[in-house]
Design a protein around this motif. Structure first.
Motif, PDB file in Angstrom:
ATOM      1  N   ILE A  21       0.845  -1.204   0.000  1.00  0.00           N
ATOM      2  CA  ILE A  21       0.000   0.000   0.000  1.00  0.00           C
ATOM      3  C   ILE A  21       0.876   1.249   0.000  1.00  0.00           C
ATOM      4  CG2 ILE A  21      -1.637   1.344   1.385  1.00  0.00           C
ATOM      5  CD1 ILE A  21      -2.923  -1.347   2.174  1.00  0.00           C
ATOM      6  N   LYS A  69       1.289   6.803  -6.758  1.00  0.00           N
ATOM      7  CA  LYS A  69       0.227   7.778  -7.009  1.00  0.00           C
ATOM      8  C   LYS A  69       0.721   9.206  -6.797  1.00  0.00           C
ATOM      9  CE  LYS A  69      -3.875   4.972  -6.120  1.00  0.00           C
ATOM     10  NZ  LYS A  69      -5.055   4.773  -5.253  1.00  0.00           N
ATOM     11  N   GLN A  95      -1.330  -1.575  -7.891  1.00  0.00           N
ATOM     12  CA  GLN A  95      -2.686  -1.931  -7.470  1.00  0.00           C
ATOM     13  C   GLN A  95      -2.894  -3.448  -7.536  1.00  0.00           C
ATOM     14  OE1 GLN A  95      -4.900   0.608 -10.145  1.00  0.00           O
ATOM     15  NE2 GLN A  95      -5.289   2.109  -8.536  1.00  0.00           N
ATOM     16  N   LYS A  96      -2.348  -4.083  -8.563  1.00  0.00           N
ATOM     17  CA  LYS A  96      -2.448  -5.541  -8.679  1.00  0.00           C
ATOM     18  C   LYS A  96      -1.703  -6.217  -7.531  1.00  0.00           C
ATOM     19  CE  LYS A  96      -3.025  -5.682 -13.680  1.00  0.00           C
ATOM     20  NZ  LYS A  96      -2.412  -6.029 -14.968  1.00  0.00           N
ATOM     21  N   VAL A 105      -1.181  -4.946  -4.578  1.00  0.00           N
ATOM     22  CA  VAL A 105      -1.972  -4.731  -3.354  1.00  0.00           C
ATOM     23  C   VAL A 105      -3.115  -5.741  -3.295  1.00  0.00           C
ATOM     24  CG1 VAL A 105      -3.575  -3.141  -2.228  1.00  0.00           C
ATOM     25  CG2 VAL A 105      -1.359  -2.320  -2.980  1.00  0.00           C
ATOM     26  N   LEU A 106      -3.803  -5.950  -4.408  1.00  0.00           N
ATOM     27  CA  LEU A 106      -4.896  -6.927  -4.431  1.00  0.00           C
ATOM     28  C   LEU A 106      -4.394  -8.330  -4.112  1.00  0.00           C
ATOM     29  CD1 LEU A 106      -7.020  -5.765  -7.506  1.00  0.00           C
ATOM     30  CD2 LEU A 106      -7.592  -5.585  -5.076  1.00  0.00           C
ATOM     31  N   LEU A 150       2.114   1.735  -3.460  1.00  0.00           N
ATOM     32  CA  LEU A 150       1.031   2.255  -4.303  1.00  0.00           C
ATOM     33  C   LEU A 150       0.843   3.745  -4.067  1.00  0.00           C
ATOM     34  CD1 LEU A 150      -1.351   1.920  -6.261  1.00  0.00           C
ATOM     35  CD2 LEU A 150      -2.744   1.250  -4.293  1.00  0.00           C
ATOM     36  N   ASN A 151       0.838   4.159  -2.824  1.00  0.00           N
ATOM     37  CA  ASN A 151       0.687   5.577  -2.511  1.00  0.00           C
ATOM     38  C   ASN A 151       1.845   6.390  -3.073  1.00  0.00           C
ATOM     39  OD1 ASN A 151      -1.729   5.162  -1.198  1.00  0.00           O
ATOM     40  ND2 ASN A 151      -0.798   4.969   0.818  1.00  0.00           N
ATOM     41  N   VAL A 176       1.383   2.372 -11.508  1.00  0.00           N
ATOM     42  CA  VAL A 176       0.273   2.446 -10.542  1.00  0.00           C
ATOM     43  C   VAL A 176      -0.615   1.216 -10.688  1.00  0.00           C
ATOM     44  CG1 VAL A 176      -1.840   3.701  -9.962  1.00  0.00           C
ATOM     45  CG2 VAL A 176       0.288   4.953 -10.276  1.00  0.00           C
ATOM     46  N   GLU A 177      -0.911   0.825 -11.921  1.00  0.00           N
ATOM     47  CA  GLU A 177      -1.737  -0.368 -12.140  1.00  0.00           C
ATOM     48  C   GLU A 177      -1.058  -1.612 -11.590  1.00  0.00           C
ATOM     49  OE1 GLU A 177      -2.892  -0.754 -16.232  1.00  0.00           O
ATOM     50  OE2 GLU A 177      -3.743   1.274 -16.286  1.00  0.00           O
TER      51      GLU A 177
END
Length: 146
Positions: free
Chosen positions: A29, A36, A91-92, A94-95, A32-33, A87-88
């Motif tokens: 996370i 971003k 996000q993957k 993180v998921l 990811l931040n 970013v994508e």
């Protein structure tokens, strides 16, 4: 008599695995931040360059100056496209880490439930033994009175 769960080390291991999965998720996370924020700074840099380009075109300027500014805006656009991909990907990740954490939480819960069930069985057995001892004492008292 004290309760000792035979599989306590497994329960502890599952707890540690869940904790590690939480740490890994928090790192993902954070990444990811960070991505971003970097993307946002690229967007603001592009906006600044476009404003500068418009300001320069309002006055007298050379074609080479305009080409240079436009080239820089195009470069920022390419960086934004790359950053969007990052970013994508983040996000993957993180998921994936969330799913891993969920799995670890389920495993931990299963072992905790098994431990609770073993504790309930132990408590019931202990209470039954105590009740038998009390019944025996009452029977002995009653027989002495006769």
């Amino acid at each position: 008599m004290r309760f000792q769960y035979a599989f306590q080390k497994i329960v502890d291991l599952k707890n540690n695995e869940r904790t590690q999965a939480e740490w890994v998720l928090s790192q993902a996370i954070g990444q990811l931040n960070s991505e971003k924020e970097s993307l946002a700074s690229l967007h603001s840099a592009k906006e600044e360059m476009q404003q500068e380009l418009f300001a320069v075109t309002a006055g007298k300027t050379t074609i080479s100056q305009l080409k240079l500014l436009q080239h820089y805006v195009d470069h920022i656009d390419q960086q934004i496209v790359l950053k969007n991909e990052h970013v994508e990907q983040a996000q993957k990740v993180v998921l994936t880490k969330q799913e891993h954490l969920t799995d670890k939480m389920v495993e931990e819960k299963v072992w905790n439930k098994a431990k609770e069930k073993a504790f309930r069985n132990f408590t019931e057995k202990l209470m039954k033994q105590e009740q038998q001892a009390l019944d025996e004492m009452a029977t002995n008292r009653f027989q002495r009175m006769l």
